[in-house]
Structure formats: C-alpha cells, structure tokens
Scaffold this motif. Structure first.
Motif, PDB file in Angstrom:
ATOM      1  N   HIS A  52      -7.780 -15.709  -2.862  1.00 36.56           N
ATOM      2  CA  HIS A  52      -6.664 -15.568  -1.939  1.00 36.56           C
ATOM      3  C   HIS A  52      -7.107 -14.751  -0.719  1.00 36.56           C
ATOM      4  CE1 HIS A  52      -2.347 -16.141  -1.522  1.00 36.56           C
ATOM      5  NE2 HIS A  52      -2.301 -14.984  -0.901  1.00 36.56           N
ATOM      6  N   ARG A  53      -6.464 -15.008   0.408  1.00 33.21           N
ATOM      7  CA  ARG A  53      -6.810 -14.257   1.606  1.00 33.21           C
ATOM      8  C   ARG A  53      -5.546 -13.683   2.231  1.00 33.21           C
ATOM      9  NH1 ARG A  53     -10.528 -16.207   6.652  1.00 33.21           N
ATOM     10  NH2 ARG A  53     -12.189 -15.593   5.257  1.00 33.21           N
ATOM     11  N   SER A  54      -5.598 -12.406   2.589  1.00 31.69           N
ATOM     12  CA  SER A  54      -4.447 -11.735   3.193  1.00 31.69           C
ATOM     13  C   SER A  54      -4.847 -11.132   4.520  1.00 31.69           C
ATOM     14  CB  SER A  54      -3.926 -10.614   2.284  1.00 31.69           C
ATOM     15  OG  SER A  54      -3.669 -11.075   0.985  1.00 31.69           O
ATOM     16  N   CYS A 134       1.526  -9.151   0.660  1.00 31.79           N
ATOM     17  CA  CYS A 134       0.759 -10.170   1.379  1.00 31.79           C
ATOM     18  C   CYS A 134       1.707 -10.981   2.261  1.00 31.79           C
ATOM     19  CB  CYS A 134       0.033 -11.084   0.394  1.00 31.79           C
ATOM     20  SG  CYS A 134      -0.850 -12.427   1.212  1.00 31.79           S
ATOM     21  N   CYS A 136       0.920 -13.861   3.900  1.00 40.91           N
ATOM     22  CA  CYS A 136       0.520 -15.251   4.121  1.00 40.91           C
ATOM     23  C   CYS A 136       1.707 -16.173   3.823  1.00 40.91           C
ATOM     24  CB  CYS A 136      -0.690 -15.601   3.256  1.00 40.91           C
ATOM     25  SG  CYS A 136      -0.293 -16.064   1.563  1.00 40.91           S
ATOM     26  N   CYS A 139       2.706 -16.626   0.093  1.00 39.18           N
ATOM     27  CA  CYS A 139       3.377 -15.506  -0.589  1.00 39.18           C
ATOM     28  C   CYS A 139       4.778 -15.271  -0.025  1.00 39.18           C
ATOM     29  CB  CYS A 139       2.556 -14.230  -0.468  1.00 39.18           C
ATOM     30  SG  CYS A 139       1.012 -14.307  -1.383  1.00 39.18           S
TER      31      CYS A 139
HETATM   32 ZN   LIG Z   1      -0.691 -14.318   0.140  1.00 36.39          ZN
END
Ligand SMILES: [Zn+2]
Ligand SMILES: [Zn+2]
Length: 151
Positions: A52-54, A134, A136, A139
C-alpha cells in the motif's frame, strides 16, 4: 422481511465495529520506504510492506498532530484529523503560510516526529496512526462507504 432486517443490521454493526477497532496486520503497519519531501515542501510519503502507498501534505499532517494538546483542541472544535481549523471571518484575507516542518526524525522504530516551522513539535506520528489516517482514494472511499447508507 423483518428477519432479513435483523440479519442486515447485525451485519452493519459488525462492519462499524470492524472499522473502529480495525485490526491491521503487522505488515500493514510496517513502512518499507518513508520519504519526507522537505525540500519540495510537499509532505510525507510511505510505501508499506503490504504494497500500500500513502501520502499526506504537510498542511494536513500539521492539522492531524497527534499530541494531547492538538487532539484536545480538535475534539473541542469537532474537527477530524487533518481538517483545517475554521478561518476567522476577517475583512482582509489573512495570509497563513503553509505548514512545513523545519526537520523530521524517526522516533524509535515505530514513529516519526516533525519539528514544525511554527515551533510545534510535540506530536509523535506512529506508523499505526498514519496508516489509519491514510488519505488515498481507496482508504477514504471505504471509510465513506461504511459511514453512508447501505444499499
Ligand atoms: Zn490508503
Ligand atoms: Zn500538537
């Protein structure tokens, strides 16, 4: 019909609880890469071990400061983490420089701390806190979906 209703609300209860006490696996709380874009003045980016990327803007992070004073202030003003404080109604718009840390450093292996340019530095942003807030689309969407009316 009523039977179905009961079953449905039970499911809803379960979902809500799952969100609030959402237990995140360790892999979701382990940052693989942490980038503090200080020179660009942009914000913080984390690549998590689960892929996952935040990313958060510094402005957002400043308003999401997890120190006791800021949390208390947000609760009193009914603000969520990252939500900017209401601007005072002024005839002349006041210029507020965007929040930016003068520096950032890790706290043990579990958190990051910012020394904000305004002198504030009490907040310790744990990986767990950051993952839970987060921003994104994935989320924030699942959060809105759980809060909204089900279909
Ligand atoms: Zn996220
Ligand atoms: Zn604070």
């Amino acid at each position: 019909m009523s039977h179905q209703g009961i079953r449905f609300s039970t499911q809803e209860e379960h979902n809500r609880e799952a969100l609030e006490t959402r237990k995140l696996p360790r892999i979701a709380l382990t940052p693989e890469k942490v980038r503090v874009l200080l020179t660009e003045g942009k914000g913080l980016e984390i690549d998590w071990a689960d892929g996952h990327r935040s990313a958060w803007a510094f402005n957002w992070l400043r308003e999401a400061c997890p120190c006791a004073t800021c949390v208390e202030e947000r609760i009193q003003e009914g603000r969520k983490p990252g939500q900017p404080r209401p601007k005072p109604a002024a005839l002349l718009p006041m210029y507020a420089p965007p929040a930016k840390p003068a520096s950032a450093h890790p706290v043990g292996r579990y958190a990051i701390q910012f020394n904000w340019a305004d002198g504030h530095s009490g907040g310790i942003y744990s990986w767990e806190y950051l993952r839970r807030v987060c921003q994104c689309p994935e989320c924030t969407f699942s959060e809105a979906e759980t809060r909204g009316t089900p279909n």
